[in-house]
Design an enzyme around this catalytic site. Structure first.
Site, PDB file in Angstrom:
ATOM      1  N   TRP A   1       0.894  -1.218  -0.212  1.00 15.64           N
ATOM      2  CA  TRP A   1       0.132  -0.020   0.137  1.00 15.64           C
ATOM      3  C   TRP A   1       0.593   1.144   0.091  1.00 15.64           C
ATOM      4  CZ3 TRP A   1      -2.070   2.788   4.854  1.00 15.64           C
ATOM      5  CH2 TRP A   1      -0.961   2.622   5.927  1.00 15.64           C
ATOM      6  N   ASP A   2       2.157   1.122   0.261  1.00 17.91           N
ATOM      7  CA  ASP A   2       3.001   2.344   0.359  1.00 17.91           C
ATOM      8  C   ASP A   2       2.996   2.978  -0.996  1.00 17.91           C
ATOM      9  OD1 ASP A   2       3.874  -0.153   1.862  1.00 17.91           O
ATOM     10  OD2 ASP A   2       5.895   0.826   2.095  1.00 17.91           O
TER      11      ASP A   2
ATOM     12  N   LYS B   1       2.746   0.326  16.429  1.00 16.62           N
ATOM     13  CA  LYS B   1       3.761   0.361  15.533  1.00 16.62           C
ATOM     14  C   LYS B   1       4.112   1.387  14.809  1.00 16.62           C
ATOM     15  CE  LYS B   1       5.942  -2.244  11.470  1.00 16.62           C
ATOM     16  NZ  LYS B   1       5.693  -3.176  10.519  1.00 16.62           N
ATOM     17  N   GLN B   2       2.946   2.073  14.200  1.00 16.58           N
ATOM     18  CA  GLN B   2       2.865   3.247  13.279  1.00 16.58           C
ATOM     19  C   GLN B   2       1.391   3.923  13.504  1.00 16.58           C
ATOM     20  OE1 GLN B   2       3.298   0.247  10.190  1.00 16.58           O
ATOM     21  NE2 GLN B   2       2.266   1.667   9.075  1.00 16.58           N
TER      22      GLN B   2
ATOM     23  N   GLU C   1       0.685  -2.743  12.865  1.00 19.27           N
ATOM     24  CA  GLU C   1       0.654  -4.518  12.784  1.00 19.27           C
ATOM     25  C   GLU C   1       1.104  -5.073  13.980  1.00 19.27           C
ATOM     26  OE1 GLU C   1       2.079  -4.729   8.259  1.00 19.27           O
ATOM     27  OE2 GLU C   1       3.625  -4.467   9.520  1.00 19.27           O
TER      28      GLU C   1
END
Length: 726
Positions: A326-327, A578-579, A468
């Site tokens: 998806w980046d 995580k993000q 994640e």
């Protein structure tokens, strides 16, 4: 004013891998790691090819690295002078990122004097199949010089070897390697032809897993012996006869000569920079970081294709299986929309052309519609394993759920397509198959909706959001909102079909689709800010998890490489993420939330974010700008812009090597400058801006493309002057 030059002025064996990323050159068809010509596979040498993959046994399927025709080293008076086998007196690596020129200079002290070796090489931006190198040797004493140069067939692979055989041949003075892949029996052909500026005492060709010329010279002190290498690479995916094409082209470029090819290459780079360079007055570090980031995006853009995307690690090697994540749509697409819309279209055409793979994946899991690959390779094949991480304690693979539970991937493709047509006004992407992608992605999400008995609210359960570390959660805010966006987009597409009175190839009942997507869009559950705190829970039950500082959580690690997520990860039962997850949603849909809500969520989630992904920092930077905090955004911008200059970062996930370049981070840095600090937005066919520049920035200048027009944006004192120039 920046120098456009990145340098490393000392030799450190431990930096070979990181420097391979830092000094990468490429042209979208291939990427060449920033390694020295004498290096072999143990030093992570790679000429990484785009869009061609191979699998050996049950190991991970990954992209191919071509046989290395840059291979060159010297011997002087019977002694080899090559790294990493010896210690140089001096060693410099450099990248001229204005023109994609890799340079190195090494010197060695001997009993008699000093030997110097200089290298310059580039991957042609004019013809993607061409690599050129100039190799120079100078000594300050007379001696017997042997230069070994040719094609190294000992290829570095993470999960190989991918070539069942490599056949070498010579056609007149052209060296040829013809490699056969294991899985699909594809051919990779590399040809090499040289020129030099001296009379050779003798030249002969040697074979031993390499096809190498040994050029012997009675070297005189002070004279610089130069070899010019002309290299071409073709695969059977490019043409029917890759050997013939490769040999013909290498002879043609040999006739043109190195310096003419270099001049053409530079002119092409100048054209590219004309629409994409960013000028920051008052902050050379930021200007260097953003333009270096842009350089990396240009180096991996698939301009040679009409339907190809960019892997998560670019063309820096086989990490992440060379797969498309998806980046691309969520972090790189904006850059190409603003600077090269044709490249943006190519990236999205790849998704349209891999729809069949997405529908097969959905069917495999028992769903309707299109479930795009989490790690997409040829034809939309999902290279993601059910076991992506290795347990550092047992050495056994751990079950992860990226492949089957990160359903938000399909909405990223929809988001990209809709953004493209809104930014460019080019609706051909819709009629050329984009409509079907959007409808089938909406069908997929509709098929996943659940509702409790007696409730009219639709839920998405058992998913993984961008964070994640927390697997199999219910009602992840980002995922649900993106599904809603997909339903809304499908309704827009159906409206387009009706208004333009064109008939899709598929026998869709538009009224039925319209009814069910309207229902789903209205009833899907979107977590709302809590009344007292304004915090949006990331997923059901998030607020009940252990609240612990990241530094304290790290103290629980028993091994530096252990995975933080999964069933037993140290973060799994905590609020440490995580993000950016909720923050990503707030950035994308900021018009739906007050600045107060965005600010409070930023303040809440940032201390709980480990930033274990290079995708994270830019989202915090963008939301900080939307909250009027450019100086809070600035460190996150640098974190996005500098990972490949500074090195470091995560190199391992469990026992799996994940090193490489960070093009999504580069794209995030670009978005932060243009959309964050520059405040650019598009409304009612007009380019507008709400600048929010960091302290110390005197001015900011860049260009953006919108609705087939090019605009110059000049910002001073947080006031924007926007003029159409094309």
């Amino acid at each position: 004013m920046i120098s456009w030059l990145i340098e490393e002025n000392s030799y450190d064996k431990d930096k070979i891998s990181a420097n391979g990323n830092k000094f990468l050159i490429g042209n979208g068809y291939l990427g060449i790691r920033g390694t020295l010509p004498e290096y072999e596979k143990d030093q992570f040498v790679a000429i990484n090819l785009s869009g061609i993959y191979d699998q050996v046994g049950n190991a991970w399927r990954e992209p191919l690295n071509a046989p290395n025709a840059l291979f060159t080293y010297v011997e002087f008076d019977g002694q080899e002078y090559r790294l990493p086998n010896g210690e140089p007196s001096t060693n410099t690596l450099a990248l001229d990122y204005r023109y994609g020129l890799f340079k190195s200079k090494s010197s060695f002290g001997t009993d008699k004097g000093r030997l110097s070796i200089e290298v310059e090489r580039f991957a042609s931006m004019v013809n993607e199949h061409c690599i050129l190198m100039k190799y120079s040797v100078t000594s300050d004493y007379d001696g017997e010089l042997n230069i070994y140069t040719g094609i190294d067939g000992e290829v570095w692979d993470i999960n190989g070897p991918h070539y069942d055989e490599i056949r070498y041949s010579i056609q007149e003075d052209v060296l040829i390697s013809n490699a056969l892949t294991h899985e699909n029996k594809d051919r990779v052909c590399v040809s090499e032809k040289i020129k030099y500026n001296f009379e050779a005492k003798k030249e002969k060709v040697e074979k031993d897993n390499k096809l190498v010329r040994k050029i012997s010279i009675d070297a005189k002190k002070g004279f610089t012996y130069e070899i010019y290498k002309f290299i071409t690479v073709y695969t059977s995916k490019d043409c029917k006869n890759p050997i013939e094409e490769s040999v013909t082209l290498v002879r043609n470029i040999w006739d043109k000569g190195y310096f003419k090819l270099l001049e053409e290459h530079k002119r092409e780079w100048d054209k590219i920079w004309d629409t994409s360079e960013i000028i920051i007055d008052g902050d050379d570090k930021a200007e260097e970081g953003i333009n270096y980031s842009i350089y990396h995006l240009h180096s991996i853009a698939p301009r040679h294709s009409k339907s190809l995307s960019i892997p998560a690690r670019g063309l820096s090697g086989q990490t992440y299986k060379g797969a498309i994540f998806w980046d691309t749509e969520m972090f790189m697409l904006d850059f190409f929309l603003n600077t090269e819309p044709d490249v943006a279209k190519t990236l999205l055409k790849y998704r349209i052309d891999t729809l069949e793979g997405a529908m097969k994946k959905a069917s495999f899991y028992g769903y309707k519609g299109a479930f795009y690959a989490w790690e997409s390779q040829e034809n939309g094949y999902d290279a993601c394993s059910d076991y992506n991480v290795t347990d550092v304690f047992t050495g056994r693979p751990m079950r992860t759920y990226f492949k089957d539970k990160q359903i938000h991937i399909s909405s990223a493709i929809v988001y990209g397509i809709m953004k493209y047509i809104n930014r460019t006004g080019d609706y051909d992407l819709i009629t050329e198959g984009g409509y079907k992608v959007i409808i089938e992605c909406a069908n997929f999400y509709h098929n996943l909706l659940l509702t409790k008995v007696g409730s009219e609210v639709y839920e998405l359960r058992d998913v993984i959001g961008p964070d994640e570390y927390h697997e199999r959660v219910n009602n992840n805010a980002y995922t649900n909102r993106m599904a809603k966006f997909t339903f809304e987009s499908a309704l827009d597409v159906i409206k387009m079909i009706k208004e333009n009175k064109w008939k899709p190839e598929e026998e869709y009942s538009l009224e039925e689709l319209e009814s069910k997507f309207e229902d789903a869009s209205c009833k899907i559950y979107i977590p709302k800010p809590e009344d007292k705190t304004s915090i949006i829970p990331q997923f059901d039950g998030y607020e009940s998890l252990e609240d612990i500082e990241i530094n304290r959580l790290k103290e629980r690690l028993l091994n530096d490489k252990e995975y933080w997520g999964g069933a037993y990860g140290i973060a799994s039962d905590t609020k440490v993420i995580k993000q950016a997850d909720v923050i990503t949603m707030l950035n994308l849909f900021h018009k739906e939330y007050s600045e107060e809500v965005m600010l409070k969520n930023w303040q809440y989630y940032e201390p709980r974010t480990e930033h274990g992904s290079s995708l994270s920092a830019c989202m915090y930077a963008l939301v900080a700008c939307k909250c009027g905090m450019p100086d809070r955004a600035y460190p996150f911008f640098l974190k996005s812009a500098l990972p490949d200059i500074l090195g470091g970062g995560k190199q391992w996930a469990g026992l799996i090597y994940i090193g490489g370049t960070h093009p999504a981070s580069s794209g995030g840095a670009y978005m932060t400058v243009v959309e964050g600090f520059g405040g650019i937005y598009f409304e009612d066919g007009v380019v507008k801006a709400r600048p929010c520049m960091p302290e110390g920035w005197k001015s900011l200048k860049f260009k953006v493309s919108y609705l087939n027009k090019l605009y110059q944006v000049n910002i001073e004192n947080n006031k924007a002057d926007i003029k159409q120039i094309q």
